[in-house]
Design a protein around this motif. Structure first.
Motif: not given
Length: 211
Positions: A127-138, A140-147, A153-161
């Motif tokens: 929902g609204g709050l849940g989706q916002g928190l998902i965005g924040l988690a993504c 963080f995970l995107s920053v990990v991917l950029v490193l 890349n696999l674990l954060p990419a699967v989490a984002i998926g």
């Protein structure tokens, strides 16, 4: 009838839209075309699309480029935007359509299976709050991917998926799996950082003994 609708006006499955995009004419497929194809549903599918790309075995530094768009998309999701916005230069980013068909073909069976299993449930997770928190988690995970970490890349990419699947299908269970994988990513990073620090300290002590 649009690309995202069936003849009865019902939304088409993500895999069907991907297949239709690959079957279109034109040598190149632009990201803007993908966003336009999904319309108001673009957030989840486009993030899912980039997550799939980042699951591929890239060489060190490869996900620095493929993860960067996810960082922008995740920030928009975290800010609660209703529609996906991309800068003009990113909309013009393109891939060879034949390559897109080949890539999407590799994921066709897993996508069909995932779509059959996913369904609306645990709405508070997406929902609204849940989706916002998902965005924040993504974010963080995107920053990990950029490193530029080989094999990182696999674990954060699967989490984002899984997060993207949760947003697409309003499936809280998929989002929950995404959170569990995010926790696993944090644990792996902590262990890796601890090992790196320990190795550096050991090396310094070894050098100190020599001199």
């Amino acid at each position: 009838m649009t690309l995202t609708e069936t003849s009865t006006g019902r939304p088409r499955a993500f895999s069907d839209v991907v297949e239709a995009l690959g079957a279109r004419k034109g040598a190149k497929l632009c990201l803007g075309e993908i966003v336009e194809a999904f319309g108001e549903r673009a957030f989840g599918p486009v993030i899912f699309f980039f997550a799939l790309i980042n699951m591929l075995p890239w060489p060190p530094g490869g996900t620095t480029l493929t993860g960067a768009p996810l960082l922008l998309l995740s920030m928009e999701l975290a800010l609660g935007r209703d529609s996906l916005w991309l800068p003009g230069w990113l909309e013009r980013v393109s891939v060879d359509r034949a390559t897109f068909r080949k890539l999407s073909g590799r994921f066709r069976k897993p996508l069909h299976l995932t779509e059959k299993l996913a369904r609306p449930r645990l709405f508070f997770m997406t929902g609204g709050l849940g989706q916002g928190l998902i965005g924040l988690a993504c974010v963080f995970l995107s920053v990990v991917l950029v490193l530029p970490v080989w094999g990182g890349n696999l674990l954060p990419a699967v989490a984002i998926g899984f997060f993207a699947l949760g947003v697409m299908q309003r499936d809280g269970l998929a989002a929950l799996i995404g959170w569990l994988l995010t926790g696993a990513t944090v644990a792996v990073l902590f262990i890796a950082w601890t090992l790196i620090v320990a190795s550096i300290e050991h090396g310094l002590r070894w050098i100190g003994h020599i001199f």
